[in-house]
Design an enzyme around this catalytic site. Structure first.
Site, PDB file in Angstrom:
ATOM      1  N   PRO A  13      -5.103   5.283   1.955  1.00 37.69           N
ATOM      2  CA  PRO A  13      -6.526   4.934   1.808  1.00 37.69           C
ATOM      3  C   PRO A  13      -7.164   4.887   3.186  1.00 37.69           C
ATOM      4  O   PRO A  13      -6.661   4.222   4.091  1.00 37.69           O
ATOM      5  CB  PRO A  13      -6.482   3.543   1.163  1.00 37.69           C
ATOM      6  CG  PRO A  13      -5.141   2.984   1.526  1.00 37.69           C
ATOM      7  CD  PRO A  13      -4.209   4.154   1.650  1.00 37.69           C
ATOM      8  N   MET A  14      -8.280   5.601   3.354  1.00 39.63           N
ATOM      9  CA  MET A  14      -8.930   5.686   4.665  1.00 39.63           C
ATOM     10  C   MET A  14     -10.432   5.486   4.490  1.00 39.63           C
ATOM     11  O   MET A  14     -11.085   6.265   3.802  1.00 39.63           O
ATOM     12  CB  MET A  14      -8.643   7.044   5.313  1.00 39.63           C
ATOM     13  CG  MET A  14      -7.183   7.249   5.664  1.00 39.63           C
ATOM     14  SD  MET A  14      -6.806   8.928   6.244  1.00 39.63           S
ATOM     15  CE  MET A  14      -6.758   9.814   4.676  1.00 39.63           C
ATOM     16  N   GLN A  66      -7.564   0.963  -4.118  1.00 39.47           N
ATOM     17  CA  GLN A  66      -7.208  -0.135  -3.224  1.00 39.47           C
ATOM     18  C   GLN A  66      -8.305  -1.188  -3.240  1.00 39.47           C
ATOM     19  O   GLN A  66      -9.479  -0.885  -2.996  1.00 39.47           O
ATOM     20  CB  GLN A  66      -6.983   0.331  -1.788  1.00 39.47           C
ATOM     21  CG  GLN A  66      -6.448  -0.813  -0.924  1.00 39.47           C
ATOM     22  CD  GLN A  66      -6.206  -0.424   0.518  1.00 39.47           C
ATOM     23  OE1 GLN A  66      -7.153  -0.147   1.252  1.00 39.47           O
ATOM     24  NE2 GLN A  66      -4.947  -0.418   0.943  1.00 39.47           N
ATOM     25  N   CYS A  96      -5.781  -4.261   6.646  1.00 42.99           N
ATOM     26  CA  CYS A  96      -6.963  -3.846   7.415  1.00 42.99           C
ATOM     27  C   CYS A  96      -7.333  -4.922   8.434  1.00 42.99           C
ATOM     28  O   CYS A  96      -7.466  -6.097   8.073  1.00 42.99           O
ATOM     29  CB  CYS A  96      -8.142  -3.582   6.478  1.00 42.99           C
ATOM     30  SG  CYS A  96      -9.627  -3.031   7.359  1.00 42.99           S
ATOM     31  N   LYS A 135      -0.173  -3.229   0.214  1.00 44.50           N
ATOM     32  CA  LYS A 135      -0.057  -2.518   1.490  1.00 44.50           C
ATOM     33  C   LYS A 135      -0.292  -3.527   2.603  1.00 44.50           C
ATOM     34  O   LYS A 135      -1.321  -4.208   2.620  1.00 44.50           O
ATOM     35  CB  LYS A 135      -1.058  -1.379   1.587  1.00 44.50           C
ATOM     36  CG  LYS A 135      -0.873  -0.508   2.830  1.00 44.50           C
ATOM     37  CD  LYS A 135      -1.810   0.703   2.801  1.00 44.50           C
ATOM     38  CE  LYS A 135      -1.477   1.678   3.922  1.00 44.50           C
ATOM     39  NZ  LYS A 135      -1.776   1.133   5.261  1.00 44.50           N
ATOM     40  N   ASN A 211       4.496   3.640   6.524  1.00 45.51           N
ATOM     41  CA  ASN A 211       3.231   4.237   6.961  1.00 45.51           C
ATOM     42  C   ASN A 211       3.075   3.974   8.452  1.00 45.51           C
ATOM     43  O   ASN A 211       3.575   2.983   8.971  1.00 45.51           O
ATOM     44  CB  ASN A 211       2.086   3.602   6.159  1.00 45.51           C
ATOM     45  CG  ASN A 211       0.707   3.968   6.669  1.00 45.51           C
ATOM     46  OD1 ASN A 211      -0.128   3.108   6.897  1.00 45.51           O
ATOM     47  ND2 ASN A 211       0.456   5.240   6.858  1.00 45.51           N
ATOM     48  N   GLY A 212       2.388   4.896   9.131  1.00 39.90           N
ATOM     49  CA  GLY A 212       2.077   4.683  10.534  1.00 39.90           C
ATOM     50  C   GLY A 212       2.756   5.686  11.451  1.00 39.90           C
ATOM     51  O   GLY A 212       3.986   5.748  11.493  1.00 39.90           O
ATOM     52  N   GLY A 213       1.966   6.485  12.152  1.00 36.75           N
ATOM     53  CA  GLY A 213       2.489   7.357  13.180  1.00 36.75           C
ATOM     54  C   GLY A 213       3.274   8.555  12.710  1.00 36.75           C
ATOM     55  O   GLY A 213       3.895   9.242  13.527  1.00 36.75           O
ATOM     56  N   ARG A 234      -4.055   9.893   8.801  1.00 41.26           N
ATOM     57  CA  ARG A 234      -4.828  10.803   9.633  1.00 41.26           C
ATOM     58  C   ARG A 234      -4.216  12.193   9.726  1.00 41.26           C
ATOM     59  O   ARG A 234      -4.938  13.193   9.775  1.00 41.26           O
ATOM     60  CB  ARG A 234      -5.006  10.203  11.028  1.00 41.26           C
ATOM     61  CG  ARG A 234      -6.055   9.097  11.094  1.00 41.26           C
ATOM     62  CD  ARG A 234      -6.024   8.403  12.433  1.00 41.26           C
ATOM     63  NE  ARG A 234      -4.803   7.627  12.603  1.00 41.26           N
ATOM     64  CZ  ARG A 234      -4.378   7.142  13.767  1.00 41.26           C
ATOM     65  NH1 ARG A 234      -5.075   7.385  14.873  1.00 41.26           N
ATOM     66  NH2 ARG A 234      -3.277   6.425  13.848  1.00 41.26           N
TER      67      ARG A 234
END
Length: 337
Positions: A13-14, A66, A96, A135, A211-213, A234
């Site tokens: 989710p972005m 979300q 967030c 999350k 998640n992440g990187g 991303r």
């Protein structure tokens, strides 16, 4: 084996990015990946314009919504509304770090109150039959990630959470912007792996996703030796063509299209219907700017969409002309070779 195979690969989710048009585009590229909405607050769901906030195309399934919030009763009510709208999953945002979210006492700051998060999960579980997931981060500010993540995970799983997605960084709520929080706190994949290993005794069937990187599918696939699923944000948005390989690599299913050219052609009816209904081409093509990243003509593709695609009268012919920039550039390269 985890209960929810769609969690093997998901697109994060972005905010301002993963709207319904972005999700429809990503679904064209992968039939299997789990897609998420932007975060929407529980009160917005209850009192706001639900078609604008929750509307989605049937083609998007499987798709999760979300929610943001910290009031169990409001979240339960919002979850019921979302389930009635046809979503496949309710995800609670506990990650967030924005000031606005902190001001509303939800998002990453809830890492400090596992009991409240558990109450929120239990309230939502009591209202809906679809999965309720969380999350989160590995901790916030000066928390010890070993203690903070275990406390949060234990509390929400005891309350019935069906899956966890862990962004493998701390969130620093003081001193770092939301953008900086996506890059500056160091990644700690091993912490998420230790969580999965610890939970494998009592909660073996509850998926834990990381998640992440993660910037490539190869990086992501390597994580599956340690956790149940991976989430890209991303990287998937900025280079969406990589999603074309997700179905084969993560689900053992045929990839839907051979390349970005075929995917765009398949997506054209969706775009044409949106424009014919009074929508703007840019509503959709803004999510497609990274499609041909790394290919000859990619810059010309982006320029054409950025200049001509934003005009009120722009139609599908603008997108076709932009795609032709890439085709011609690739043809020129092949002739030189």
């Amino acid at each position: 084996m985890p209960r929810y195979q769609s969690h093997r690969f998901s697109v994060a989710p972005m905010m301002d990015w993963s709207d319904r048009h972005c999700r429809a585009f990503h679904r064209t590229l992968s039939a299997q990946a789990l897609l998420y909405t932007e975060m929407v607050t529980a009160n917005a769901v209850i009192f706001g314009d639900r078609e604008r906030l929750l509307g989605f195309s049937p083609m998007e399934h499987p798709v999760a919504v979300q929610l943001g919030g910290s009031e169990p009763e409001a979240l339960a009510r919002a979850a019921r509304i979302c389930a009635d709208w046809g979503y496949d999953e309710i995800n609670l945002n506990v990650g967030c770090p924005s000031d606005r979210v902190q001001g509303g006492n939800f998002g990453a700051c809830l890492m400090r109150d596992p009991a409240l998060v558990a109450s929120c999960v239990a309230a939502m579980k009591a209202e809906v039959a679809i999965p309720v997931t969380v999350k989160c981060r590995i901790g916030v500010d000066d928390q010890d990630p070993e203690e903070a993540l275990d406390a949060l995970a234990d509390a929400v799983l005891a309350a019935g959470a069906d899956a966890l997605v862990v962004h493998a960084r701390k969130a620093w709520l003081q001193g770092l912007s939301p953008k900086e929080n996506r890059d500056i706190p160091p990644l700690d994949y091993d912490r998420v792996r230790r969580l999965k290993q610890r939970l494998s005794q009592d909660f073996a069937d509850v998926p834990v996703s990381i998640n992440g990187g993660l910037n490539t599918l190869e990086d992501a696939a390597a994580q599956l030796a340690h956790v149940d699923g991976v989430m890209l944000g991303r990287a998937a948005y900025q280079n969406p063509e990589l999603l074309l390989d997700v179905d084969a690599l993560f689900f053992g299913a045929p990839n839907p299209y051979a390349d970005g050219f075929a995917a765009v052609e398949a997506f054209e009816p969706y775009i044409a219907a949106h424009v014919a209904g009074g929508g703007r081409l840019h509503d959709i093509t803004r999510h497609m700017l990274g499609l041909f990243t790394g290919r000859p003509g990619a810059r010309a593709f982006r320029r054409r969409l950025a200049i001509d695609g934003v005009k009120p009268e722009a139609g599908i012919e603008v997108l076709r002309a932009a795609v032709d920039e890439v085709r011609r550039a690739e043809e020129r390269r092949s002739l030189v070779a």
